[in-house]
Design a protein around this motif. Structure first.
Motif, PDB file in Angstrom:
ATOM      1  N   ARG A 200      -8.070 -16.469  12.735  1.00  0.00           N
ATOM      2  CA  ARG A 200      -7.012 -17.474  12.850  1.00  0.00           C
ATOM      3  C   ARG A 200      -6.040 -17.362  11.686  1.00  0.00           C
ATOM      4  O   ARG A 200      -6.456 -17.398  10.517  1.00  0.00           O
ATOM      5  N   PRO A 201      -4.731 -17.249  11.957  1.00  0.00           N
ATOM      6  CA  PRO A 201      -3.759 -17.194  10.862  1.00  0.00           C
ATOM      7  C   PRO A 201      -3.733 -18.504  10.079  1.00  0.00           C
ATOM      8  O   PRO A 201      -4.078 -19.564  10.599  1.00  0.00           O
ATOM      9  N   ASP A 202      -3.304 -18.406   8.824  1.00  0.00           N
ATOM     10  CA  ASP A 202      -3.147 -19.610   8.019  1.00  0.00           C
ATOM     11  C   ASP A 202      -1.963 -20.437   8.504  1.00  0.00           C
ATOM     12  O   ASP A 202      -2.024 -21.663   8.542  1.00  0.00           O
ATOM     13  N   ILE A 203      -0.870 -19.757   8.846  1.00  0.00           N
ATOM     14  CA  ILE A 203       0.367 -20.445   9.234  1.00  0.00           C
ATOM     15  C   ILE A 203       0.968 -19.773  10.462  1.00  0.00           C
ATOM     16  O   ILE A 203       1.071 -18.545  10.522  1.00  0.00           O
ATOM     17  N   SER A 204       1.383 -20.587  11.424  1.00  0.00           N
ATOM     18  CA  SER A 204       2.222 -20.121  12.536  1.00  0.00           C
ATOM     19  C   SER A 204       3.634 -20.645  12.311  1.00  0.00           C
ATOM     20  O   SER A 204       3.827 -21.851  12.127  1.00  0.00           O
TER      21      SER A 204
ATOM     22  N   ALA B 191      -2.172 -15.311   5.610  1.00  0.00           N
ATOM     23  CA  ALA B 191      -2.161 -14.753   6.954  1.00  0.00           C
ATOM     24  C   ALA B 191      -1.178 -15.550   7.801  1.00  0.00           C
ATOM     25  O   ALA B 191      -1.368 -16.743   8.031  1.00  0.00           O
ATOM     26  N   VAL B 192      -0.108 -14.912   8.242  1.00  0.00           N
ATOM     27  CA  VAL B 192       0.955 -15.598   8.963  1.00  0.00           C
ATOM     28  C   VAL B 192       1.184 -14.940  10.320  1.00  0.00           C
ATOM     29  O   VAL B 192       0.974 -13.729  10.481  1.00  0.00           O
ATOM     30  N   GLU B 193       1.567 -15.741  11.296  1.00  0.00           N
ATOM     31  CA  GLU B 193       2.082 -15.206  12.551  1.00  0.00           C
ATOM     32  C   GLU B 193       3.416 -15.878  12.817  1.00  0.00           C
ATOM     33  O   GLU B 193       3.630 -17.043  12.457  1.00  0.00           O
ATOM     34  N   VAL B 194       4.340 -15.138  13.417  1.00  0.00           N
ATOM     35  CA  VAL B 194       5.642 -15.663  13.801  1.00  0.00           C
ATOM     36  C   VAL B 194       5.718 -15.625  15.320  1.00  0.00           C
ATOM     37  O   VAL B 194       5.545 -14.563  15.925  1.00  0.00           O
ATOM     38  N   VAL B 195       5.939 -16.786  15.922  1.00  0.00           N
ATOM     39  CA  VAL B 195       6.024 -16.873  17.379  1.00  0.00           C
ATOM     40  C   VAL B 195       7.481 -17.111  17.764  1.00  0.00           C
ATOM     41  O   VAL B 195       8.063 -18.147  17.418  1.00  0.00           O
TER      42      VAL B 195
ATOM     43  N   VAL C 124       1.138 -21.509  22.187  1.00  0.00           N
ATOM     44  CA  VAL C 124       0.393 -20.269  21.964  1.00  0.00           C
ATOM     45  C   VAL C 124       0.107 -20.015  20.492  1.00  0.00           C
ATOM     46  O   VAL C 124      -0.594 -19.057  20.149  1.00  0.00           O
ATOM     47  N   ALA C 125       0.646 -20.857  19.609  1.00  0.00           N
ATOM     48  CA  ALA C 125       0.438 -20.664  18.177  1.00  0.00           C
ATOM     49  C   ALA C 125      -1.038 -20.837  17.834  1.00  0.00           C
ATOM     50  O   ALA C 125      -1.698 -21.754  18.315  1.00  0.00           O
ATOM     51  N   ARG C 126      -1.546 -19.965  16.969  1.00  0.00           N
ATOM     52  CA  ARG C 126      -2.967 -19.980  16.628  1.00  0.00           C
ATOM     53  C   ARG C 126      -3.233 -20.420  15.195  1.00  0.00           C
ATOM     54  O   ARG C 126      -4.385 -20.509  14.774  1.00  0.00           O
ATOM     55  N   GLY C 127      -2.173 -20.661  14.425  1.00  0.00           N
ATOM     56  CA  GLY C 127      -2.338 -20.926  13.009  1.00  0.00           C
ATOM     57  C   GLY C 127      -3.001 -22.256  12.696  1.00  0.00           C
ATOM     58  O   GLY C 127      -2.913 -23.217  13.469  1.00  0.00           O
TER      59      GLY C 127
ATOM     60  N   HIS D 244      -1.958 -24.022  10.317  1.00  0.00           N
ATOM     61  CA  HIS D 244      -0.815 -24.846   9.927  1.00  0.00           C
ATOM     62  C   HIS D 244       0.409 -24.374  10.696  1.00  0.00           C
ATOM     63  O   HIS D 244       0.461 -23.244  11.198  1.00  0.00           O
ATOM     64  N   LEU D 245       1.408 -25.249  10.772  1.00  0.00           N
ATOM     65  CA  LEU D 245       2.625 -24.957  11.519  1.00  0.00           C
ATOM     66  C   LEU D 245       3.847 -25.182  10.647  1.00  0.00           C
ATOM     67  O   LEU D 245       3.871 -26.067   9.794  1.00  0.00           O
ATOM     68  N   LEU D 246       4.874 -24.370  10.891  1.00  0.00           N
ATOM     69  CA  LEU D 246       6.189 -24.568  10.287  1.00  0.00           C
ATOM     70  C   LEU D 246       7.226 -24.204  11.320  1.00  0.00           C
ATOM     71  O   LEU D 246       7.140 -23.142  11.956  1.00  0.00           O
ATOM     72  N   MET D 247       8.209 -25.062  11.512  1.00  0.00           N
ATOM     73  CA  MET D 247       9.313 -24.774  12.420  1.00  0.00           C
ATOM     74  C   MET D 247      10.461 -24.150  11.643  1.00  0.00           C
ATOM     75  O   MET D 247      10.821 -24.632  10.568  1.00  0.00           O
ATOM     76  N   LEU D 248      11.029 -23.066  12.178  1.00  0.00           N
ATOM     77  CA  LEU D 248      12.175 -22.402  11.559  1.00  0.00           C
ATOM     78  C   LEU D 248      13.222 -22.151  12.630  1.00  0.00           C
ATOM     79  O   LEU D 248      12.942 -21.502  13.645  1.00  0.00           O
TER      80      LEU D 248
END
Length: 301
Positions: free
Chosen positions: A24-28, A55-59, A100-103, A105-109
């Motif tokens: 699991r990523p730390d942040i999506s 560990a980050v993912e960008v959706v 679909v985000a797996r993080g 934590h979440l951040l909107m950009l």
């Protein structure tokens, strides 16, 4: 394209993918993309360039029928929602990304904004968060020429809550624990505001402020917020009605959330809420003058 595509393989990136449960990523980081073929790659790069030690993912959620995957370099940290919906609204695109985000934590950009700071800025932000559940990412507003208009909050701020948010008069964003986030509401202009205010309420109403990471709020001609004040006024009115009806999920912070929106609505009306359309950047310049006590003429600090 399949419902969800991932560029590259799911092999560990720098040994970080598998820090969390089952990789699991730390942040999506959620990005809605609407007619931003140049801006979205820059936004994505700004995230990955600040992901050292995390560990980050960008959706990326397309909302214009464009497949953004070919516009970006192959990277296992990138994911894409299905291409198909067109002009469904930023809130709908963000919800597709959220689904679909797996993080953890979440951040909107926004797709035409960016993150700024050192290479480990996101890791530092998580460290600052600690057990608070969320951390505020300060916003720096830039005009179309790339000049700084304002920073929210001031650099000396260490904690930030509803009282400070009421004088922000601009979108602010949190990195928030996933369980504190709720779906984006169907608003065209302030869905992000309600999303982050909701996370703030769920985190207890006050959170620490990130030191190293900042959010580049880039003013750009033609962006959704480059519009007349009457549209904002209508959205504020609808949001306030929702809160008055049942609290809108803000719980014991419903009154504080409503106070933020009422104050922002009043500022919107003061600057140009009667249907006028302030020139790009003028709203924020007016806010700076207001907070300094120099506008409107004769206003007491």
């Amino acid at each position: 394209m399949d419902e969800i595509s991932v560029t590259g393989s799911l092999a560990p990136y720098s040994g970080l993918w598998h820090r969390g449960p089952m990789g699991r990523p730390d942040i999506s980081v959620l990005i809605a993309a609407f007619r931003l073929p140049t801006e979205v790659p820059a936004a994505v790069a700004s995230v990955l360039d600040r992901a050292a030690g995390v560990a980050v993912e960008v959706v990326v959620a397309s909302d214009d029928g464009t497949d953004y995957a070919p516009l970006l370099p192959p990277d296992a940290r990138l994911r894409f929602t299905a291409v198909g919906p067109v002009a469904s609204g930023a809130h709908a695109a963000r919800n597709r990304a959220l689904a679909v985000a797996r993080g953890a934590h979440l951040l909107m950009l926004d797709g035409d904004d960016a993150l700024e700071g050192p290479q480990d800025a996101m890791a530092q932000a998580l460290a600052t968060m600690g057990k608070a559940g969320a951390v505020l990412v300060p916003s720096v507003v830039y005009d179309a020429a790339g000049q700084v208009v304002r920073r929210i909050p001031a650099e000396r701020a260490r904690r930030f809550g509803f009282s400070g948010w009421a004088s922000a008069f601009a979108s602010l964003h949190l990195i928030a624990r996933r369980d504190l986030a709720t779906p984006f509401r169907p608003f065209r202009l302030i869905d992000d505001v309600l999303f982050d205010l909701g996370a703030l309420a769920a985190a207890g109403g006050e959170v620490p402020v990130a030191d190293a990471l900042t959010y580049r709020y880039q003013l750009r001609p033609g962006q959704a917020t480059d519009t007349d004040g009457g549209r904002f006024d209508a959205e504020y009115a609808r949001a306030l009605a929702l809160i008055a009806a049942d609290g809108a999920g803000f719980g014991r912070h419903a009154g504080a959330a409503a106070a933020v929106l009422r104050r922002w609505r009043a500022m919107n009306r003061l600057v140009g809420g009667g249907g006028s359309r302030p020139a790009l950047g003028d709203y924020h310049r007016a806010v700076v003058a207001y907070l300094e006590g120099s506008w409107p003429a004769g206003r007491r600090r």
